[in-house]
Design an enzyme around this catalytic site. Structure first.
Site, PDB file in Angstrom:
ATOM      1  N   ASN A 132       0.816  -1.224   0.000  1.00 39.38           N
ATOM      2  CA  ASN A 132       0.000   0.000   0.000  1.00 39.38           C
ATOM      3  C   ASN A 132       0.851   1.276   0.000  1.00 39.38           C
ATOM      4  O   ASN A 132       0.359   2.351   0.319  1.00 39.38           O
ATOM      5  CB  ASN A 132      -1.006  -0.010   1.164  1.00 39.38           C
ATOM      6  CG  ASN A 132      -0.339  -0.155   2.519  1.00 39.38           C
ATOM      7  OD1 ASN A 132       0.868   0.018   2.636  1.00 39.38           O
ATOM      8  ND2 ASN A 132      -1.129  -0.457   3.534  1.00 39.38           N
ATOM      9  N   ARG A 183       3.163   7.604  11.447  1.00 38.28           N
ATOM     10  CA  ARG A 183       2.585   7.130  12.703  1.00 38.28           C
ATOM     11  C   ARG A 183       2.358   8.332  13.605  1.00 38.28           C
ATOM     12  O   ARG A 183       3.215   9.238  13.680  1.00 38.28           O
ATOM     13  CB  ARG A 183       3.508   6.115  13.404  1.00 38.28           C
ATOM     14  CG  ARG A 183       3.505   4.723  12.776  1.00 38.28           C
ATOM     15  CD  ARG A 183       2.142   4.029  12.862  1.00 38.28           C
ATOM     16  NE  ARG A 183       2.104   2.737  12.202  1.00 38.28           N
ATOM     17  CZ  ARG A 183       1.611   2.513  10.980  1.00 38.28           C
ATOM     18  NH1 ARG A 183       1.102   3.508  10.270  1.00 38.28           N
ATOM     19  NH2 ARG A 183       1.586   1.298  10.473  1.00 38.28           N
TER      20      ARG A 183
HETATM   21  P1  NDP Z   1      10.386   2.001   3.865  1.00 35.65           P
HETATM   22  O1  NDP Z   1      11.013   0.992   4.757  1.00 35.65           O
HETATM   23  O2  NDP Z   1      10.409   1.805   2.397  1.00 35.65           O
HETATM   24  O3  NDP Z   1      11.025   3.420   4.138  1.00 35.65           O
HETATM   25  C1  NDP Z   1      11.336   3.875   5.400  1.00 35.65           C
HETATM   26  C2  NDP Z   1      12.418   4.922   5.258  1.00 35.65           C
HETATM   27  O4  NDP Z   1      12.609   5.498   6.539  1.00 35.65           O
HETATM   28  C3  NDP Z   1      13.771   4.374   4.806  1.00 35.65           C
HETATM   29  O5  NDP Z   1      14.248   5.167   3.734  1.00 35.65           O
HETATM   30  C4  NDP Z   1      14.644   4.519   6.042  1.00 35.65           C
HETATM   31  O6  NDP Z   1      15.952   4.903   5.762  1.00 35.65           O
HETATM   32  C5  NDP Z   1      14.006   5.707   6.702  1.00 35.65           C
HETATM   33  N1  NDP Z   1      14.271   5.805   8.120  1.00 35.65           N
HETATM   34  C6  NDP Z   1      14.333   4.827   9.030  1.00 35.65           C
HETATM   35  N2  NDP Z   1      14.581   5.334  10.239  1.00 35.65           N
HETATM   36  C7  NDP Z   1      14.688   6.669  10.087  1.00 35.65           C
HETATM   37  C8  NDP Z   1      14.948   7.733  10.977  1.00 35.65           C
HETATM   38  N3  NDP Z   1      15.140   7.511  12.280  1.00 35.65           N
HETATM   39  N4  NDP Z   1      14.971   8.978  10.477  1.00 35.65           N
HETATM   40  C9  NDP Z   1      14.764   9.188   9.159  1.00 35.65           C
HETATM   41  N5  NDP Z   1      14.518   8.218   8.267  1.00 35.65           N
HETATM   42  C10 NDP Z   1      14.486   6.980   8.734  1.00 35.65           C
HETATM   43  O7  NDP Z   1       8.889   2.156   4.407  1.00 35.65           O
HETATM   44  P2  NDP Z   1       7.611   2.739   3.652  1.00 35.65           P
HETATM   45  O8  NDP Z   1       8.007   3.962   2.913  1.00 35.65           O
HETATM   46  O9  NDP Z   1       6.888   1.671   2.929  1.00 35.65           O
HETATM   47  O10 NDP Z   1       6.708   3.114   4.916  1.00 35.65           O
HETATM   48  C11 NDP Z   1       7.141   4.106   5.838  1.00 35.65           C
HETATM   49  C12 NDP Z   1       6.194   4.122   7.025  1.00 35.65           C
HETATM   50  O11 NDP Z   1       4.921   4.568   6.605  1.00 35.65           O
HETATM   51  C13 NDP Z   1       5.932   2.742   7.660  1.00 35.65           C
HETATM   52  O12 NDP Z   1       6.912   2.400   8.605  1.00 35.65           O
HETATM   53  C14 NDP Z   1       4.583   2.951   8.309  1.00 35.65           C
HETATM   54  O13 NDP Z   1       4.746   3.427   9.624  1.00 35.65           O
HETATM   55  C15 NDP Z   1       3.938   4.040   7.467  1.00 35.65           C
HETATM   56  N6  NDP Z   1       2.829   3.510   6.654  1.00 35.65           N
HETATM   57  C16 NDP Z   1       1.585   4.072   6.821  1.00 35.65           C
HETATM   58  C17 NDP Z   1       0.514   3.575   6.137  1.00 35.65           C
HETATM   59  C18 NDP Z   1      -0.838   4.194   6.258  1.00 35.65           C
HETATM   60  O14 NDP Z   1      -1.829   3.542   5.917  1.00 35.65           O
HETATM   61  N7  NDP Z   1      -0.946   5.421   6.702  1.00 35.65           N
HETATM   62  C19 NDP Z   1       0.639   2.410   5.240  1.00 35.65           C
HETATM   63  C20 NDP Z   1       1.999   2.001   5.020  1.00 35.65           C
HETATM   64  C21 NDP Z   1       3.038   2.501   5.759  1.00 35.65           C
HETATM   65  P3  NDP Z   1      17.137   3.979   5.192  1.00 35.65           P
HETATM   66  O15 NDP Z   1      16.489   2.866   4.455  1.00 35.65           O
HETATM   67  O16 NDP Z   1      17.893   4.934   4.348  1.00 35.65           O
HETATM   68  O17 NDP Z   1      17.879   3.518   6.381  1.00 35.65           O
END
Ligand code: NDP
Length: 394
Positions: A146, A284
């Site tokens: 999603n 979140r």
């Molecule tokens: P991804 O895992 O693809 O992306 C997460 C990104 O966050 C990565 O680029 C990662 O960095 C980065 N990251 C991790 N920790 C940190 C930090 N402390 N500070 C800054 N960046 C950070 O996840 P998605 O994009 O698919 O989803 C992201 C979030 O969205 C999910 O965890 C979920 O909570 C939320 N979500 C909400 C939904 C909704 O219905 N509203 C549905 C789906 C998701 P790197 O990889 O470079 O280390």
């Protein structure tokens, strides 16, 4: 085996709803080439409402034909809930971020037979990951199912805020035509500085979708994107959130909830933003200090806040985000469109088929496995454990 599944309640008007469209577009792969879910079969028509109790993620006939017990409920909070009562002998728990069955350490301790905690969707922070690691429980979700759904919603909510859509719409619904009131807080997004926090699957999709609006794009992430991507999208990189938020007019948050992001947006950080900034948060709720957001909207430090994530879920009827000024909040719907449901239901079935057959679950779907963070989880969650207070807040 016993599969305990927690889903949101059926529509008030009954199930199934009257569908307004007959088909879904056919996708061939996720962006970047990751393959769509590959279950051996599905027992639903894509486009059906699967995410509520009667929809049962389209799993009932498959599970029951295999001899498994399938319990589906929306009653998830409190000691007397169906979830709490059914948990002790459940082998598999399926839950959704939209209507989370908070799998706290206490609940995991009660679930003596639990082997697999499956998230139908993305974001497994409602599971105490540290407790799952200690117990050797596998946690998995349908990575990418999603992500684009959420990205579309984030762009929508950003435009709603900047253009003051909600209040303009209310004027016509209420029989009015008061243009001056509606436009007193309406702007074009063109030329604005817009930043995303975390350029993962969703964050990058948001950046890509915003590019044609001729805005100046900024991002912050733990790792820098390839130079070619930065160049193509015209991105300015910020090494930390502090630098990003003071450089932009609007922020869209896409980082996972983990101890490093818990309550990141407090009074202090909000005070460093440009006056009249906008925040969209589909990541979140606990990344924000709830009442700091309310205070910033009331003082005018923020010109608008939108998102679809709350804490707890469902929020109390008097949760201040329902009524705070200049909000464009929705329930947690962005990742649960009928389009998304077809993908995460198929992905859930794929994971279950592999689990029952003793085959490895796709690495891309894993959050915790073999007593440690694994697969997508090893990437998204740096520290074990959950930042949420778990079921105590629900
Ligand atoms: P991804 O895992 O693809 O992306 C997460 C990104 O966050 C990565 O680029 C990662 O960095 C980065 N990251 C991790 N920790 C940190 C930090 N402390 N500070 C800054 N960046 C950070 O996840 P998605 O994009 O698919 O989803 C992201 C979030 O969205 C999910 O965890 C979920 O909570 C939320 N979500 C909400 C939904 C909704 O219905 N509203 C549905 C789906 C998701 P790197 O990889 O470079 O280390």
């Amino acid at each position: 085996m016993k599969v305990l599944c927690v889903l949101y309640p059926d529509p008030l008007a009954g199930y199934p709803p009257k569908y307004v469209r007959d088909t879904l577009p056919r996708l061939t792969a996720y962006p970047g080439g990751m393959s769509l879910p590959t279950p051996s079969a599905v027992d639903f028509t894509p486009g059906e409402l699967l995410g509520c109790v009667s929809g049962g993620l389209g799993l009932r006939s498959y599970l029951e034909e295999q001899g498994h017990e399938f319990v589906v409920t929306s009653d998830k909070d409190g000691e007397d809930s169906v979830f709490e009562r059914e948990l002790p002998d459940a082998d598999v728990v399926i839950s959704q971020p939209f209507w989370p069955a908070y799998l706290s350490a206490e609940r995991i301790a009660k679930a003596k037979k639990l082997k697999l905690a499956l998230t139908a969707g993305i974001g497994s922070d409602h599971v105490d990951l540290e407790a799952a690691i200690q117990r050797g429980i596998t946690v998995a979700e349908e990575t990418y199912s999603n992500s684009i759904s959420v990205a579309e919603h984030a762009v929508l909510q950003l435009l709603c805020l900047v253009r003051n859509f909600v209040s303009s719409h209310e004027w016509v619904r209420n029989g009015g035509w008061n243009i001056a009131d509606a436009v007193s807080q309406a702007y074009d997004i063109e030329g604005m500085d817009v930043g995303v926090i975390a350029a993962g699957r969703i964050g990058r999709a948001v950046l890509k979708r915003l590019k044609p609006f001729d805005v100046n794009l900024h991002y912050m992430d733990r790792h820098r994107l390839p130079e070619a991507v930065e160049h193509e999208l015209g991105l300015t990189y910020h090494p930390d959130v502090q630098s990003l938020v003071r450089s932009v007019d609007a922020v869209s948050v896409h980082a996972p909830l983990q101890p490093q992001t818990y309550h990141l947006f407090d009074d202090e950080l909000l005070a460093t933003m440009r006056r009249g900034s906008y925040i969209v948060n589909t990541a979140r709720a606990e990344i924000m200090v709830r009442d700091a957001v309310v205070r910033a909207l009331e003082s005018g430090q923020l010109a608008g806040y939108a998102g679809d994530v709350w804490y707890p879920q469902p929020p109390a009827s008097d949760h201040p985000w329902r009524t705070m000024p200049h909000n464009a909040m929705t329930p947690h719907v962005s990742g649960s469109t009928l389009s998304a449901q077809a993908r995460y239901a198929a992905g859930t079935r794929e994971i279950l088929e592999d689990f029952f057959a003793g085959r490895p679950i796709r690495d891309e779907y894993l959050i915790v496995d073999g007593g440690k963070l694994a697969g997508a989880g090893a990437h998204a969650y740096t520290t074990a454990g959950t930042a949420s207070p778990g079921s105590t807040g629900a």
